[in-house]
Motif scaffolding. Sequence first.
Motif, short mmCIF file in Angstrom:
data_model
loop_
_atom_site.label_atom_id
_atom_site.label_comp_id
_atom_site.label_asym_id
_atom_site.label_seq_id
_atom_site.Cartn_x
_atom_site.Cartn_y
_atom_site.Cartn_z
N UNK A 165 46.80 -27.16 -38.84
CA UNK A 165 46.39 -26.96 -37.45
C UNK A 165 45.83 -25.55 -37.31
N UNK A 166 44.61 -25.47 -36.82
CA UNK A 166 44.03 -24.14 -36.64
C UNK A 166 43.85 -23.87 -35.16
N UNK A 167 43.73 -22.61 -34.82
CA UNK A 167 43.68 -22.25 -33.40
C UNK A 167 42.33 -22.52 -32.76
N UNK A 168 41.31 -21.88 -33.29
CA UNK A 168 40.02 -21.95 -32.61
C UNK A 168 38.96 -22.49 -33.58
N UNK A 169 38.23 -23.47 -33.13
CA UNK A 169 37.13 -24.01 -33.93
C UNK A 169 35.84 -23.76 -33.15
N UNK A 170 34.91 -23.09 -33.80
CA UNK A 170 33.65 -22.74 -33.14
C UNK A 170 32.50 -23.49 -33.80
N UNK A 171 31.58 -23.98 -32.99
CA UNK A 171 30.39 -24.64 -33.54
C UNK A 171 29.30 -24.66 -32.48
N UNK A 172 28.10 -24.90 -32.89
CA UNK A 172 27.00 -25.10 -31.94
C UNK A 172 27.24 -26.39 -31.16
N UNK A 173 26.72 -26.44 -29.97
CA UNK A 173 27.03 -27.60 -29.13
C UNK A 173 26.49 -28.91 -29.71
N UNK A 174 25.50 -28.82 -30.53
CA UNK A 174 24.96 -30.04 -31.13
C UNK A 174 25.94 -30.68 -32.11
N UNK A 175 26.88 -29.92 -32.58
CA UNK A 175 27.81 -30.46 -33.57
C UNK A 175 29.00 -31.18 -32.95
N UNK A 176 29.10 -31.09 -31.64
CA UNK A 176 30.25 -31.71 -30.99
C UNK A 176 30.34 -33.18 -31.37
N UNK A 177 29.22 -33.85 -31.28
CA UNK A 177 29.17 -35.22 -31.74
C UNK A 177 27.96 -35.40 -32.65
N UNK A 178 28.15 -36.05 -33.76
CA UNK A 178 29.40 -36.63 -34.25
C UNK A 178 30.24 -35.70 -35.14
N UNK A 179 29.67 -34.59 -35.57
CA UNK A 179 30.33 -33.83 -36.64
C UNK A 179 31.77 -33.43 -36.30
N UNK A 180 31.96 -32.74 -35.20
CA UNK A 180 33.30 -32.26 -34.86
C UNK A 180 34.25 -33.42 -34.53
N UNK A 181 33.70 -34.42 -33.89
CA UNK A 181 34.49 -35.61 -33.57
C UNK A 181 35.02 -36.24 -34.87
N UNK A 182 34.17 -36.28 -35.86
CA UNK A 182 34.57 -36.87 -37.13
C UNK A 182 35.56 -35.98 -37.89
N UNK A 183 35.38 -34.69 -37.75
CA UNK A 183 36.36 -33.78 -38.36
C UNK A 183 37.75 -34.06 -37.81
N UNK A 184 37.82 -34.24 -36.49
CA UNK A 184 39.11 -34.52 -35.86
C UNK A 184 39.67 -35.84 -36.38
#
Length: 472
Positions: A217-236
């Motif tokens: 579990x990490x505290x803060x995850x930063x990314x460009x808004x374009x990565x919210x879906x699907x990349x970050x969603x898939x990471x989760x």
Amino acid sequence: MKIYNSLSRQLEDFVPLNPEQVSIYSCGPTVYDYIHIGNARTALVTDIIRRYLDYKGYKVKLAQNLTDIDDKIIDRAGLLGVSPSQLAREYGEAFLEDAKKFGTEADVHPKATEHIPEMIALIQTLLDKGAAYVVEGSVYYRVNRFAEYGKLSHRKPEDLLAGARVEIDERKEDPRDFDMWKAVKPGEPSWESPWGRGRPGWHIECSAMAMKHLGTTLDIHVAGEDLQFPHNENEIAQSEMATGKTFARYWVHVAFLQIDGTRMGKSEKNFILLRDALNQYPTEVIRHYLISAQYRHPLDYNLTGLEKSESALRRLSNCLDALKKYEAQVEAEETTTSPLQHAVHTMKSQFTAAMDADFNTAQALGAIFTLVSEVNRSLTAANGIPPTAFAEAYHALIEVCQVLGVYNTDAQHTDGDNVEQRDHLITLLLEIRQDARSRKDWDTSDKIRDRLKQLNVEIQDTRDGATWKIVS
RNA sequence: GGUGGCGUAGCCAAGUGGUAAGGCCAGAGUCUGCAAAACUCUUAUUCGUCGGUUCGAUUCCGACCGCCACCUCCA
């Protein structure tokens, strides 16, 4: 201190999981080209979050990955006639050079190709849990096994399918499923795995590397808004399905940089490389410009904006230059409270309040420049203001400027061994000029000033005699 | 079609339910042999438009107009 969490779409109080060390993960670039100024914005936001946490007294560990195996790398390498690994190595090194020059280096820069075993282990865990399936040597994530899929991007399953422009891969059980392992194709780089040779998918690398370097579990995850879906969603989906624990507690998404009102993107081919920008303007100017708007607001990149930042920063550094001679003043008796000291305290509290409010750098800059004005006024008046007050102002300004990375304290003395002699020579010229001035020999006086200006030495005549500084 | 965001002075950009930070540019002045820097003054009775709630809204609600992004590789 509050952070806007994309997960809840709300400002949330920041409470680190482990008060001893805050962990931050920032999605880095795919290294098939030099990074552009848009990538730099995300890196910069990450960097400022890190510096500010540091300022607040936290210990921070920051990881920013390099995606060094990917379709784009393979395609570009093919076009250029070099091997994908060579291409990735070159641009990976270039990225680290740029990051260093831009002041945005992380503690760890993990590379995907150096974490293949971790990724394979993670995929195997997901297979064991029935959250993945193998088709002809590729491994797909079974999205419908993860009930919370869509919680980050706030998408419902039907939304994802409705307007989807995605090509349906018939081999997938569900169009939303995504590949974690791609079976090898002829001529492509590949690694050995339990499912045959192949290479990792994009999303799995971030899950594997973030958890390896920062814990489950990490505290803060930063990314460009374009990565919210699907990349970050898939990471989760991958990480939380595997560990049963929260993957990242605060999701920070950086708004896009635009060019002429539309997004800057590699596919739009309207991007500006960070290194080109750095060749035109100093690091501090570019940093100032990129933080002149709050990070969740889109920002248009253009030359007039940079020129404004350059002028604003000149005002700041003129002030600091004038203040520098008070640097060593120590506070003896703090009995007097001058308006300037009051302004210093106001600046500090406003700066902190602004940064505590989801890293509002634009507001923080406002606080800084308000103090700059107050300092200049005090400097002009100079009636009874204790030197220690100027020293306080100097140290306070330097401190907050370093949090934002908008002032280069080394600018005046970077040339190494010859600096001392250079200074003596300039001092000599100023003496000669002063002699000429006392004779009212303005021609000689102006000649010295003009010629020195051509050599990037700028003279200013003040009430207390001439001062000089190096300008670029 | 779904989701989210934006629209504040010439430009950029904060912000708050009680009457608009900061920066850049411009004009006038002070200082100066001149220059530079700095300082002083001037620059939004107004926050896209129209309604509503309120004693009071730029800030809350609704509608509308305009712009942007994500839903596809992109930070």
